[in-house]
Write a protein that holds these residues in place. Structure first.
Motif, PDB file in Angstrom:
ATOM      1  N   UNK A   1       0.850  -1.188   0.000  1.00 22.74           N
ATOM      2  CA  UNK A   1       0.000   0.000   0.000  1.00 22.74           C
ATOM      3  C   UNK A   1       0.889   1.244   0.000  1.00 22.74           C
ATOM      4  N   UNK A   2       0.348   2.352  -0.477  1.00 21.88           N
ATOM      5  CA  UNK A   2       1.132   3.590  -0.562  1.00 21.88           C
ATOM      6  C   UNK A   2       1.290   4.234   0.817  1.00 21.88           C
ATOM      7  N   UNK A   3       2.376   4.973   0.974  1.00 23.53           N
ATOM      8  CA  UNK A   3       2.560   5.750   2.197  1.00 23.53           C
ATOM      9  C   UNK A   3       1.686   7.009   2.132  1.00 23.53           C
ATOM     10  N   UNK A   4       1.688   7.766   3.192  1.00 27.02           N
ATOM     11  CA  UNK A   4       0.857   8.969   3.277  1.00 27.02           C
ATOM     12  C   UNK A   4       1.179   9.962   2.160  1.00 27.02           C
ATOM     13  N   UNK A   5       2.456  10.231   1.941  1.00 29.75           N
ATOM     14  CA  UNK A   5       2.852  11.231   0.942  1.00 29.75           C
ATOM     15  C   UNK A   5       2.581  10.754  -0.478  1.00 29.75           C
ATOM     16  N   UNK A   6       2.836   9.482  -0.765  1.00 32.79           N
ATOM     17  CA  UNK A   6       2.547   8.957  -2.100  1.00 32.79           C
ATOM     18  C   UNK A   6       1.050   9.023  -2.386  1.00 32.79           C
ATOM     19  N   UNK A   7       0.253   8.731  -1.370  1.00 32.07           N
ATOM     20  CA  UNK A   7      -1.196   8.773  -1.539  1.00 32.07           C
ATOM     21  C   UNK A   7      -1.660  10.181  -1.911  1.00 32.07           C
ATOM     22  N   UNK A   8      -1.119  11.187  -1.238  1.00 36.48           N
ATOM     23  CA  UNK A   8      -1.478  12.571  -1.561  1.00 36.48           C
ATOM     24  C   UNK A   8      -0.979  12.954  -2.950  1.00 36.48           C
ATOM     25  N   UNK A   9       0.219  12.506  -3.296  1.00 36.20           N
ATOM     26  CA  UNK A   9       0.793  12.847  -4.600  1.00 36.20           C
ATOM     27  C   UNK A   9      -0.081  12.299  -5.724  1.00 36.20           C
ATOM     28  N   UNK A  10      -0.518  11.045  -5.605  1.00 34.14           N
ATOM     29  CA  UNK A  10      -1.363  10.441  -6.631  1.00 34.14           C
ATOM     30  C   UNK A  10      -2.746  11.089  -6.648  1.00 34.14           C
ATOM     31  N   UNK A  11      -3.229  11.468  -5.479  1.00 38.73           N
ATOM     32  CA  UNK A  11      -4.563  12.079  -5.396  1.00 38.73           C
ATOM     33  C   UNK A  11      -4.612  13.414  -6.134  1.00 38.73           C
ATOM     34  N   UNK A  12      -3.567  14.203  -6.016  1.00 41.46           N
ATOM     35  CA  UNK A  12      -3.572  15.539  -6.605  1.00 41.46           C
ATOM     36  C   UNK A  12      -2.880  15.606  -7.968  1.00 41.46           C
ATOM     37  N   UNK A  13      -2.472  14.468  -8.484  1.00 43.95           N
ATOM     38  CA  UNK A  13      -1.801  14.466  -9.784  1.00 43.95           C
ATOM     39  C   UNK A  13      -2.776  14.934 -10.869  1.00 43.95           C
TER      40      UNK A  13
ATOM     41  N   UNK B   1      -4.658   2.118  -2.323  1.00 44.20           N
ATOM     42  CA  UNK B   1      -4.805   1.963  -0.873  1.00 44.20           C
ATOM     43  C   UNK B   1      -3.588   2.522  -0.162  1.00 44.20           C
ATOM     44  N   UNK B   2      -3.769   3.047   1.039  1.00 41.94           N
ATOM     45  CA  UNK B   2      -2.654   3.650   1.779  1.00 41.94           C
ATOM     46  C   UNK B   2      -2.668   3.183   3.229  1.00 41.94           C
ATOM     47  N   UNK B   3      -1.476   2.876   3.753  1.00 36.91           N
ATOM     48  CA  UNK B   3      -1.377   2.521   5.170  1.00 36.91           C
ATOM     49  C   UNK B   3      -1.226   3.766   6.043  1.00 36.91           C
ATOM     50  N   UNK B   4      -0.965   4.920   5.424  1.00 37.86           N
ATOM     51  CA  UNK B   4      -0.942   6.186   6.151  1.00 37.86           C
ATOM     52  C   UNK B   4       0.338   6.499   6.889  1.00 37.86           C
ATOM     53  N   UNK B   5       1.337   5.635   6.799  1.00 35.54           N
ATOM     54  CA  UNK B   5       2.604   5.922   7.476  1.00 35.54           C
ATOM     55  C   UNK B   5       3.355   7.044   6.757  1.00 35.54           C
ATOM     56  N   UNK B   6       4.116   7.797   7.535  1.00 33.73           N
ATOM     57  CA  UNK B   6       4.885   8.923   6.989  1.00 33.73           C
ATOM     58  C   UNK B   6       6.369   8.577   7.027  1.00 33.73           C
TER      59      UNK B   6
ATOM     60  N   UNK C   1       9.974  10.198   6.569  1.00 31.95           N
ATOM     61  CA  UNK C   1      10.579  11.528   6.551  1.00 31.95           C
ATOM     62  C   UNK C   1      11.545  11.730   5.384  1.00 31.95           C
ATOM     63  N   UNK C   2      12.027  10.659   4.793  1.00 26.22           N
ATOM     64  CA  UNK C   2      12.969  10.782   3.679  1.00 26.22           C
ATOM     65  C   UNK C   2      12.270  10.779   2.321  1.00 26.22           C
ATOM     66  N   UNK C   3      10.958  10.860   2.317  1.00 21.79           N
ATOM     67  CA  UNK C   3      10.207  10.862   1.053  1.00 21.79           C
ATOM     68  C   UNK C   3      10.476  12.147   0.284  1.00 21.79           C
ATOM     69  N   UNK C   4      10.550  12.042  -1.035  1.00 20.57           N
ATOM     70  CA  UNK C   4      10.631  13.247  -1.871  1.00 20.57           C
ATOM     71  C   UNK C   4       9.896  12.985  -3.183  1.00 20.57           C
ATOM     72  N   UNK C   5       9.408  14.023  -3.837  1.00 20.84           N
ATOM     73  CA  UNK C   5       8.662  13.843  -5.088  1.00 20.84           C
ATOM     74  C   UNK C   5       9.583  13.428  -6.218  1.00 20.84           C
ATOM     75  N   UNK C   6       9.054  12.708  -7.211  1.00 20.73           N
ATOM     76  CA  UNK C   6       9.875  12.297  -8.357  1.00 20.73           C
ATOM     77  C   UNK C   6      10.144  13.472  -9.281  1.00 20.73           C
ATOM     78  N   UNK C   7      11.245  13.424  -9.974  1.00 24.57           N
ATOM     79  CA  UNK C   7      11.599  14.465 -10.937  1.00 24.57           C
ATOM     80  C   UNK C   7      11.474  13.900 -12.343  1.00 24.57           C
ATOM     81  N   UNK C   8      10.929  14.653 -13.250  1.00 22.17           N
ATOM     82  CA  UNK C   8      10.705  14.184 -14.615  1.00 22.17           C
ATOM     83  C   UNK C   8      11.899  14.559 -15.491  1.00 22.17           C
TER      84      UNK C   8
END
Length: 262
Positions: free
Chosen positions: A176-188, A196-201, A203-210
């Motif tokens: 399942x996606x983490x909290x930040x990935x879930x938000x990223x996909x939601x607002x894409x 589905x998301x487990x909601x864990x955060x 701290x080393x998460x960062x957005x992908x670069x194209x």
């Protein structure tokens, strides 16, 4: 258990043996006997890990069955390994890097007076050194940030104009996606299916670069999308502080699905 561990040098045999071990009634008995109403036992964690390894064997069987039932979907399909972007470094701490400063930046301009109140609630609520924990995130060994698989794959598809199968804009992943990935996909902006998301955060998460986009397009896309993600994140954090939500144990970030496939 010892006989299973002896197979670790043969991944195929190891996963198959683990798959059989997970269905062993004796393991069920131990897990149930050692667990309480409020807490799972260490054996439950062992069972979870065994189940995760065993799922590799089960998913291979599912894929084989699927391919024989719907051969037209997988006809000509290939697997490709994508190189994940290099780690991005978190900016090093400066004089403004502290919990009070972070809270101040999260509040709207007309609510800066609430910083002290929120700081007091937060530090009293969690029952540990929140300020120290916040600053520890900026230690040298913790400065490298990582892109998670599902958001990287989503951007790869969208930036390269790759069509989704049958128009189903869903990015699969073994967890399942983490909290930040879930938000990223939601607002894409490409209207991706929210996983589905487990909601864990993390701290080393960062957005992908194209990498395939021009710098200008890349910057605007990332800025617009991350502004929405950060606005949602700020609302969630402030709500948790205001509602005095106690610290929770981390939810398992994966599922063995034992109860659904036996």
């Amino acid at each position: 258990m010892q006989s299973v561990l002896a197979l670790q040098n043969d991944p195929s045999e190891f996963c198959e043996a683990i798959y059989g071990l997970d269905c062993h009634p004796e393991l069920d008995r131990v897990v149930q006997a050692e667990s309480s109403v409020m807490n799972d036992s260490n054996w439950a964690q062992v069972r979870h890990c065994i189940g995760r390894i065993g799922m590799w064997h089960r998913k291979a069987a599912i894929l084989t069955t699927f391919s024989s039932t719907f051969p037209h979907i997988l006809n000509g399909a290939t697997c490709q390994h994508l190189k994940v972007p290099k780690a991005t470094r978190l900016p090093e701490a400066d004089a403004q890097t502290h919990l009070t400063g972070a809270l101040k930046r999260m509040l709207p301009a007309d609510q800066k007076h609430r910083v002290t109140q929120l700081y007091d609630v937060l530090t009293q609520l969690r029952g540990f050194d929140m300020e120290g924990s916040f600053l520890s995130s900026f230690q040298e060994r913790k400065l490298n940030l990582r892109v998670h698989a599902e958001v990287f794959l989503a951007e790869y598809f969208c930036s390269n104009k790759i069509e989704f199968l049958e128009g189903d804009r869903y990015v699969g992943c073994s967890k399942a996606s983490c909290y930040c990935c879930s938000l990223y996909l939601r607002y894409h902006p490409d209207n991706l299916v929210v996983r589905p998301s487990h909601g864990n955060v993390w701290r080393k998460w960062c957005p992908p670069l194209m990498a395939e986009e021009t710098p200008g397009v890349q910057a605007k896309h990332n800025l617009d999308l991350m502004n929405k993600v950060i606005a949602h994140l700020r609302r969630d954090v402030l709500r948790e502080i205001e509602m005095k939500v106690p610290r929770r144990d981390r939810v398992p970030d994966s599922s063995s699905a034992v109860s659904t496939w036996r």
